[in-house]
Scaffold this motif. Structure first.
Motif, PDB file in Angstrom:
ATOM      1  N   GLU A  48       0.671  -1.526   0.044  1.00 36.29           N
ATOM      2  CA  GLU A  48      -0.028   0.067   0.342  1.00 36.29           C
ATOM      3  C   GLU A  48       0.643   1.034  -0.263  1.00 36.29           C
ATOM      4  OE1 GLU A  48      -2.733   0.159   3.364  1.00 36.29           O
ATOM      5  OE2 GLU A  48      -2.990   2.198   2.781  1.00 36.29           O
ATOM      6  N   SER A  49       0.419   2.415  -0.797  1.00 33.32           N
ATOM      7  CA  SER A  49       1.477   3.598  -0.789  1.00 33.32           C
ATOM      8  C   SER A  49       0.816   4.265   0.054  1.00 33.32           C
ATOM      9  CB  SER A  49       1.889   3.811  -2.424  1.00 33.32           C
ATOM     10  OG  SER A  49       2.323   2.717  -3.043  1.00 33.32           O
ATOM     11  N   VAL A  50       0.944   5.316   0.633  1.00 37.89           N
ATOM     12  CA  VAL A  50       0.759   6.331   1.666  1.00 37.89           C
ATOM     13  C   VAL A  50       1.340   7.575   1.088  1.00 37.89           C
ATOM     14  CG1 VAL A  50      -0.291   7.239   3.479  1.00 37.89           C
ATOM     15  CG2 VAL A  50      -0.156   4.527   2.934  1.00 37.89           C
ATOM     16  N   ALA A  51       0.927   8.496   0.252  1.00 36.50           N
ATOM     17  CA  ALA A  51       1.373  10.219   0.712  1.00 36.50           C
ATOM     18  C   ALA A  51       2.486  10.126  -0.243  1.00 36.50           C
ATOM     19  CB  ALA A  51       1.553  10.847   1.511  1.00 36.50           C
ATOM     20  N   LYS A  98       1.622  11.922   8.880  1.00 34.88           N
ATOM     21  CA  LYS A  98       0.238  13.346   8.633  1.00 34.88           C
ATOM     22  C   LYS A  98       1.169  14.290  10.099  1.00 34.88           C
ATOM     23  CE  LYS A  98      -4.244  11.198   9.106  1.00 34.88           C
ATOM     24  NZ  LYS A  98      -5.180  10.592   9.589  1.00 34.88           N
ATOM     25  N   ASN A  99       1.595  13.982  11.016  1.00 40.74           N
ATOM     26  CA  ASN A  99       2.465  14.691  11.399  1.00 40.74           C
ATOM     27  C   ASN A  99       3.037  15.889  10.277  1.00 40.74           C
ATOM     28  OD1 ASN A  99       1.060  14.527  13.716  1.00 40.74           O
ATOM     29  ND2 ASN A  99       2.155  12.735  14.633  1.00 40.74           N
ATOM     30  N   LEU A 100       4.302  14.398   9.734  1.00 43.23           N
ATOM     31  CA  LEU A 100       4.923  15.435   8.765  1.00 43.23           C
ATOM     32  C   LEU A 100       4.708  16.490   8.063  1.00 43.23           C
ATOM     33  CD1 LEU A 100       7.300  11.751   8.956  1.00 43.23           C
ATOM     34  CD2 LEU A 100       8.129  14.264  10.140  1.00 43.23           C
ATOM     35  N   VAL A 147       7.225  13.536   2.971  1.00 40.55           N
ATOM     36  CA  VAL A 147       7.683  11.992   3.928  1.00 40.55           C
ATOM     37  C   VAL A 147       5.901  11.606   3.287  1.00 40.55           C
ATOM     38  CG1 VAL A 147       8.245  10.574   5.558  1.00 40.55           C
ATOM     39  CG2 VAL A 147       9.130  12.543   5.064  1.00 40.55           C
ATOM     40  N   GLY A 148       6.552   9.869   2.915  1.00 40.23           N
ATOM     41  CA  GLY A 148       4.824   8.941   2.089  1.00 40.23           C
ATOM     42  C   GLY A 148       5.833   7.363   3.070  1.00 40.23           C
ATOM     43  N   LEU A 149       4.920   6.994   2.906  1.00 36.22           N
ATOM     44  CA  LEU A 149       5.071   5.273   3.544  1.00 36.22           C
ATOM     45  C   LEU A 149       4.450   4.205   2.438  1.00 36.22           C
ATOM     46  CD1 LEU A 149       4.697   3.649   6.369  1.00 36.22           C
ATOM     47  CD2 LEU A 149       2.523   4.109   6.308  1.00 36.22           C
ATOM     48  N   LEU A 150       5.643   3.186   2.415  1.00 33.58           N
ATOM     49  CA  LEU A 150       5.032   2.212   1.722  1.00 33.58           C
ATOM     50  C   LEU A 150       4.912   0.717   2.582  1.00 33.58           C
ATOM     51  CD1 LEU A 150       4.701   0.730  -1.675  1.00 33.58           C
ATOM     52  CD2 LEU A 150       7.233  -0.077  -0.377  1.00 33.58           C
ATOM     53  N   LYS A 151       3.793   0.749   2.538  1.00 33.80           N
ATOM     54  CA  LYS A 151       3.592  -0.922   3.609  1.00 33.80           C
ATOM     55  C   LYS A 151       3.548  -1.744   2.554  1.00 33.80           C
ATOM     56  CE  LYS A 151      -0.632  -2.352   5.381  1.00 33.80           C
ATOM     57  NZ  LYS A 151      -1.911  -3.002   5.958  1.00 33.80           N
ATOM     58  N   VAL A 152       4.340  -2.922   3.159  1.00 35.29           N
ATOM     59  CA  VAL A 152       4.736  -3.850   2.920  1.00 35.29           C
ATOM     60  C   VAL A 152       3.340  -5.266   3.535  1.00 35.29           C
ATOM     61  CG1 VAL A 152       6.275  -5.851   2.006  1.00 35.29           C
ATOM     62  CG2 VAL A 152       7.272  -3.648   2.304  1.00 35.29           C
ATOM     63  N   ILE A 194       9.659   8.163  13.861  1.00 34.26           N
ATOM     64  CA  ILE A 194       8.912   7.913  13.477  1.00 34.26           C
ATOM     65  C   ILE A 194       9.729   8.883  12.686  1.00 34.26           C
ATOM     66  CG2 ILE A 194       7.857   6.648  11.120  1.00 34.26           C
ATOM     67  CD1 ILE A 194       6.745   5.277  13.678  1.00 34.26           C
ATOM     68  N   GLN A 195       8.969   9.953  13.376  1.00 34.48           N
ATOM     69  CA  GLN A 195       9.193  11.074  12.613  1.00 34.48           C
ATOM     70  C   GLN A 195      10.365  11.383  13.007  1.00 34.48           C
ATOM     71  OE1 GLN A 195       5.245  12.506  14.950  1.00 34.48           O
ATOM     72  NE2 GLN A 195       6.675  14.010  15.058  1.00 34.48           N
ATOM     73  N   LYS A 196      11.147  11.527  13.944  1.00 31.04           N
ATOM     74  CA  LYS A 196      12.986  11.375  13.875  1.00 31.04           C
ATOM     75  C   LYS A 196      13.857  11.013  12.631  1.00 31.04           C
ATOM     76  CE  LYS A 196      15.878  11.807  17.667  1.00 31.04           C
ATOM     77  NZ  LYS A 196      15.771  11.098  19.145  1.00 31.04           N
ATOM     78  N   ILE A 197      13.789   9.829  12.663  1.00 31.93           N
ATOM     79  CA  ILE A 197      13.623   8.565  12.023  1.00 31.93           C
ATOM     80  C   ILE A 197      13.924   9.746   9.922  1.00 31.93           C
ATOM     81  CG2 ILE A 197      13.677   6.813  10.102  1.00 31.93           C
ATOM     82  CD1 ILE A 197      13.335   5.214  12.700  1.00 31.93           C
TER      83      ILE A 197
END
Ligand code: SF4
Lengths: 382, 297
Positions: A250-253, A276-278, A285-290, A360-363
């Protein structure tokens, strides 16, 4: 029907809805609630079938394989030391092309002892020939068990559904329990072509020549590869019937993301919040869920991460002497990528340690400012 | 009634067992008594060699070559699946060697027996790991030579029948190929009992016992006549029946014929005789109806 359920009970509901008549299991924390719930339903007659209360996970898997090859749908649940003890039989299940479905509650492996979330137990079974899914929450675990039967019974390979200890297994959330008629419509009864036939005696699992073994493995690889296509199709059918779908990934942003985070399992939920915060702060910043790990959805990931310059993989697991396992897979997936993205490996949440949105934001911010590659995994120790 | 020995042979010729193999004779007799409506489980052992190499097999019933330590849970999985399908006219038979039963498969056999799974489990006991080339198992008798006990086995053979009896399973019996009628009757009896049935089947192995290939049945008879291997049944873990009164031959008559005992000293032979006599007395005690039972009957 909506109910307030733990991840474990969500899994039990899925097994019941799939009308799985043979369950073989052995207790282990934090999986035991699945075994208990199904035992309760078996005893009261709600679940029509047989619960085999075996003396070990190893025997539970042995019984599931044997029953599967006799032509009935089977299920078991395990965790940690239990899946490690099963190891031999996991290879055997895949080799027998037995479509057993198993839930694994991700718990760390001893020593030292602990009960906490860690994905190494199932990830270290990655070469056993099982289809592997990693779920974010109880709803997804329930839905994935149902989908797994439909996939496994088409390709004749076993499937494993992983949910993390406590964060998912014991966490109560509102879960939509599908109607029985819907599941019956979605999931046809098991029809295995290679089962015992009393009138046509055959010999299962013979000794074979080297060439035949090679041929056999090659065929299994082709079946495993076909799972990618079938999983997408089954997920679409599922969406049509139940209104929910997940995809292999799943791709998020991700579209405009300068940094892409990659997660699997419950950390994904936290990462959604972090993103969302970022974004609010103006950080792209986006996200890939595997979600599907075996087979690894290489092509889909290549498309999803196309053009990304920086990728951070967060692993709640560690292959000692190497690093995060999702990171290894991801780096291999992107090796021929013309964009040559920088990939950063973060080890976070090992042994069930907390991974907060702030972590996670820090990363993400750290990766944002990085310009040089880092080969070694970086540990989050807070 | 059709006698078991009149039924078709379900272990076809051309298999790969050594000449004079007692295990192959045992499997043949068991399968014949089981009949064609049987699904069989075998595990890595000489049973695998007897199964043959793909695409050939000597087994005349549907068979699965399962993993070493899981003969019982594999058979139980099949039996339960058959029950779910309502196919109660098919019997499930598990074959495992002594290593697969006394050692590596003991826990899983115990688990299945505790659940009283509806299977017939036949332990083909050739008293060592023969398929890997003769290594000691916990079924190897005292002082016997094996590749891993070059000075002779320092420990006694494990009493598997007592372990099984402790599960209170409906039926356990000893049998050996030198008494084929007894063996087949026990299989026939087991087929008519629901629950876990266990047959401890002694099968002489010319290769591992260091014996000529034409005396396996004779050795089997001698094992019974010297009381090394009495023929008896245990029902529900408590009712013992001795099926054959042995001739009480001295132990030497059995030992002297086998290369694996060639190195035995006088005192070791005496010790074996003492152990055998002691076990026989214990068995007789168990088989004797208690006076109280008699008074009421
Ligand atoms: S080693 Fe012994 S049991 Fe195995 S096939 Fe040869 S004679 Fe039979």
């Amino acid at each position: 029907m909506k109910d307030f359920l733990t991840g474990n009970h969500a899994v039990a509901h899925a097994v019941k809805l799939c009308r799985t008549p043979l369950i073989a299991a052995y207790p282990i924390t934090p999986q035991t609630a699945i075994y208990e719930k199904l035992s309760e339903w078996e005893a009261s007659g709600v679940l029509k079938g047989i619960m085999m209360r075996t003396e070990s996970e190893h025997s539970a898997m042995a019984s599931c394989i044997a029953a599967s090859l006799t032509g009935v749908r089977t299920f078991t649940a395990t965790s940690s030391q239990g899946i490690a003890l099963m190891h031999e039989m996991l290879h055997f299940a895949a080799g027998c092309r037995a479509p057993v479905v198993m839930a694994n509650v991700n718990r760390l492996l001893a020593a030292p002892w602990g009960f906490w979330a860690d994905q190494l137990d199932s990830l270290s079974q990655r070469d056993t020939g099982w289809i592997q899914f990693y779920c974010e929450n109880g709803q997804e675990a329930l839905d994935t068990v149902i989908q797994s039967y439909k996939i496994a019974e088409q390709v004749y390979l076993p499937a494993m559904v992983s949910l993390e200890a406590f964060f998912v297994s014991h966490f109560m959330e509102p879960v939509d329990i599908p109607e029985q008629e819907q599941v019956d419509r979605f999931l046809p009864p098991l029809d295995l072509p290679h089962k015992f036939d009393i009138d046509k005696p055959g010999f299962f699992v013979p000794v074979v020549s080297s060439e035949l073994y090679r041929k056999y493995k090659h065929m299994a690889q082709e079946s495993m590869d076909s799972v990618k296509e079938i999983a997408v199709k089954v997920d679409q059918e599922f969406k049509e019937e139940f209104g929910r779908g997940y995809g292999m990934i799943e791709s998020v942003a991700l579209e405009d993301a300068e940094v892409a985070l990659v997660t699997a399992g419950s950390i994904t939920s936290t990462a959604r919040l972090a993103i969302k915060n970022l974004r609010k702060q103006g950080n792209k910043v986006g996200l890939l869920k595997v979600r599907l790990f075996r087979p690894f959805p290489v092509e889909a990931i290549q498309v999803a991460l196309k053009g990304k310059k920086k990728i951070a993989i967060i692993d709640r697991n560690l292959s000692l002497g190497s690093g995060g396992i999702f990171c290894q897979e991801l780096r291999a997936t992107l090796i021929h990528s013309p964009d040559h993205p920088l990939t950063y490996s973060y080890i976070a949440g090992i042994g069930g340690t907390d991974v907060t949105p702030e972590v996670i934001q820090k990363i993400a911010m750290e990766v944002m400012s990085r310009t040089e590659p880092v080969d070694k995994p970086m540990w989050v120790m807070e | 009634m059709i006698q078991p020995e009149q039924q078709p042979n379900l272990l076809r010729s051309g298999h790969a067992a050594c000449a004079g193999c007692g295990l192959a004779i045992g499997m043949k007799l068991v399968l014949q008594a089981m009949g064609p409506r049987t699904i069989a489980v075998i595990v890595p052992s000489c049973e695998g060699a007897i199964g043959g190499v793909y695409p050939y097999t000597s087994y005349g019933v549907p068979t699965i070559h399962s993993a070493f330590e899981i003969a019982a849970p594999t058979a139980a999985g099949i039996a339960n699946a058959l029950k779910i399908q309502g196919r109660d006219d098919i019997q499930v038979l598990a074959f495992a060697g002594d290593g697969g039963t006394f050692d590596i498969g003991l826990a899983s056999l115990s688990g299945a027996t505790k659940n009283n799974e509806d299977i017939i489990y036949v332990c083909l006991d050739n008293e060592a790991y023969m398929n890997t080339g003769i290594q000691v198992s916990s079924a190897t008798p005292s002082y016997a030579w094996t590749g891993t006990t070059p000075e002779g086995n320092p420990r006694r053979k494990k009493n598997i029948m007592e372990i099984m009896a402790a599960h209170y399973n409906p039926y356990s019996a000893t049998a050996t190929i030198g008494f084929p009628r007894d063996l087949q009757q026990k299989i026939t009896k087991a087929k008519n009992i629901r629950g876990t049935k266990f047959i401890h089947l002694l099968v002489p192995c010319p290769t591992g016992w260091r014996t000529p290939s034409d005396i396996s049945p004779e050795l089997s008879i001698l094992a019974v006549e010297t009381k090394v291997f009495p023929l008896y049944e245990v029902e529900d873990g408590k009712r013992y029946t001795i099926n054959y009164e042995p001739r009480h031959l001295p132990i030497q008559e059995y030992l002297v014929k086998q290369g694996r005992f060639r190195h035995l000293k006088e005192e070791q032979i005496r010790k074996i005789q003492r152990d055998v006599d002691e076990e026989w007395e214990k068995l007789k005690q168990r088989a004797r109806p208690s006076p109280k039972t008699r008074a009421f009957s």
